[in-house]
Scaffold this active site. Sequence first.
Site, short mmCIF file in Angstrom:
data_model
loop_
_atom_site.label_atom_id
_atom_site.label_comp_id
_atom_site.label_asym_id
_atom_site.label_seq_id
_atom_site.Cartn_x
_atom_site.Cartn_y
_atom_site.Cartn_z
N HIS A 11 0.81 -1.21 0.00
CA HIS A 11 0.00 0.00 0.00
C HIS A 11 0.85 1.27 0.00
CE1 HIS A 11 1.06 0.88 4.17
NE2 HIS A 11 0.94 -0.42 4.40
N GLU A 84 -1.98 -6.95 7.63
CA GLU A 84 -0.61 -6.85 8.15
C GLU A 84 -0.42 -7.77 9.35
OE1 GLU A 84 2.34 -6.65 7.82
OE2 GLU A 84 2.97 -4.55 7.82
#
Length: 206
Positions: A11, A84
């Site tokens: 990202h 994550e």
Amino acid sequence: MTAGTVILWRHGQTEFNATKRLQGQSDVALNAMGRRQAARAAEVLATLEPARIVTSDLVRASETAGALAALTGGEAVPDARLRERSFGLWEGLTGAEIKSGWPEEYAAWRAGREPAGVGTESRAACGRRVAEAVEEAAAELERDDLLVVVAHGAAITCGQTVLLGLDPSGWMGLTGLENCRWSSLHPNRGRAPAWRLAGYNIGAEE
């Protein structure tokens, strides 16, 4: 069958990235820089004509994936397994704050060991769930198809290590991807490991 190419795309930048705070599974949005990075990288990745886009359901990844989906007319499909790595009590803190509050655990973490007692997810557990999500999505595609997976720095490092047939608990031979950069994998047909690394830390020119 499986996709002929898998792109693992980190990202864009967030304020936590900019201020060097550990994000983990804290749901932090892209900042202005991150949105610009995502838009520019999406222009490049759209030319590769991805057959499918899958993304972590955390907002910074889904926003990044959305920039590509908007250009391709496709859908960015969320998968929570691409989140994550969780860093427990340390999420939102800087390295200096972690070192001050947990000096022994911090030293263990920096030495490549798992810190105890702070609620962090192990590298192996993170790697297994990410690799599983990638392999499942790739298996639904054909040899000439390209899959884009949008995820996070530690998650991609751990998952990619598993895909390359290595153990993320003890093997740490990959540097983390920079914001909005990606790696490229191809199936290693009939050979081990099942995937091979074709490119790493690739990004759009500013």
